[in-house]
Design an enzyme around this catalytic site. Structure first.
Site, PDB file in Angstrom:
ATOM      1  N   ALA A  10       0.762  -1.187   0.035  1.00 53.97           N
ATOM      2  CA  ALA A  10       0.024   0.025  -0.047  1.00 53.97           C
ATOM      3  C   ALA A  10       0.766   1.267  -0.014  1.00 53.97           C
ATOM      4  CB  ALA A  10      -0.957  -0.049   1.205  1.00 53.97           C
ATOM      5  N   ARG A  12       2.041   2.586  -2.566  1.00 58.86           N
ATOM      6  CA  ARG A  12       1.941   3.396  -3.726  1.00 58.86           C
ATOM      7  C   ARG A  12       0.986   2.515  -4.720  1.00 58.86           C
ATOM      8  NH1 ARG A  12       6.647   0.820  -3.580  1.00 58.86           N
ATOM      9  NH2 ARG A  12       7.808   2.858  -2.693  1.00 58.86           N
ATOM     10  N   TYR A 150       3.084 -15.389 -13.283  1.00 58.15           N
ATOM     11  CA  TYR A 150       2.093 -14.366 -12.766  1.00 58.15           C
ATOM     12  C   TYR A 150       0.560 -14.940 -13.078  1.00 58.15           C
ATOM     13  CZ  TYR A 150      -0.023  -9.669 -11.886  1.00 58.15           C
ATOM     14  OH  TYR A 150      -0.666  -8.796 -11.644  1.00 58.15           O
TER      15      TYR A 150
END
Length: 249
Positions: A10, A12, A150
């Site tokens: 958190a 950015r 991913y």
């Protein structure tokens, strides 16, 4: 009643926007990232709207780090009842070029980290018989050439989310996932740089494939998270919401 929210990753980007949105919704927020100092801007934005906030350093892949971070949150703000698992990384290569370290890092941060944070906070939710878990997946979970690690991790997040909904539902806890499409963040800027193109060109290319004709913003993702966290969304659990500018399967 003020709820305590924990948002990972958190400092950015999307995570910072989610943390700020939850503060606007009336939550006190623990801002978690690798470096607590990097959380200061997010913490300040939350304090500016009259909510309590702390920045906490955590390595979501490390059991003892996760345990210490959650203990600090509980001891400083109170029992955390809202968990937003946002921390994530990408290391993109085609499978035949992917080294094991790339696979393991992406799986560890995106999937293992989500599991460890959830396991540590779940006892608070069970005790209070109320809770919200929102996990950040990705449109990439449907398959992503050049980022199989991913895609696999984010698909795993969806399976974990649905399982949590089944396990925790009778404790009045919901678990849902938000799966963003293309959003301009530091991560996507890095991907653009590594591929030798500008983020503006990448954004234009991705926007052309979205039905709404634009890329997403961190605020779009925060809006979806806010919906799942809302008390009025208590009958919605085990769902994956694609916030991607058009229908996804």
């Amino acid at each position: 009643m003020t709820r305590i929210a924990v948002v990972t990753g958190a400092a950015r980007g999307i995570g910072a926007q989610i943390a700020s949105r939850l503060a606007e919704d009336g939550c006190d927020v623990a801002v978690l990232d690798l470096d607590a100092e990097q959380c200061k801007a997010t913490v300040d934005s939350i304090l500016s709207v009259g909510r309590r906030a702390i920045g906490v350093a955590v390595d979501v892949t490390n059991e003892s780090s996760v345990a210490a971070a959650v203990a600090e949150v509980a001891g400083t703000l109170g029992p955390p009842l809202i968990l937003i698992n946002n921390a994530g990384v990408m290391r993109s290569r085609m499978v035949h070029k992917m080294v094991l370290e790339d696979w393991e890092l992406v799986m560890d941060v995106n999937l293992r980290g989500t599991f460890l944070m959830t396991r540590e906070i779940a006892p608070f939710l069970r005790t209070e018989k109320w809770g919200r878990i929102v996990n950040l997946s990705s449109m990439g979970a449907l398959g992503l050439a050049g980022s199989a690690n991913y895609a696999a991790a984010k698909a795993g997040v969806q399976g974990l989310t649905k399982s949590l909904a089944l396990e925790l539902g009778h404790f009045n806890v919901t678990a849902n996932a938000v799966a963003p499409g293309f959003v301009v963040t530091d991560m996507t800027r890095a991907i653009a740089d590594s591929s030798g193109q500008s983020v503006e060109n990448m954004e234009a290319e991705m926007a052309s494939g979205a039905a709404v004709g634009r890329a997403g913003t961190p605020a779009d993702i925060a809006q979806a998270v806010s919906f799942f966290v809302d008390e009025r969304s208590s009958y919605v659990s085990g769902q994956v919401l694609y916030v991607a500018g058009g229908p996804k399967t």
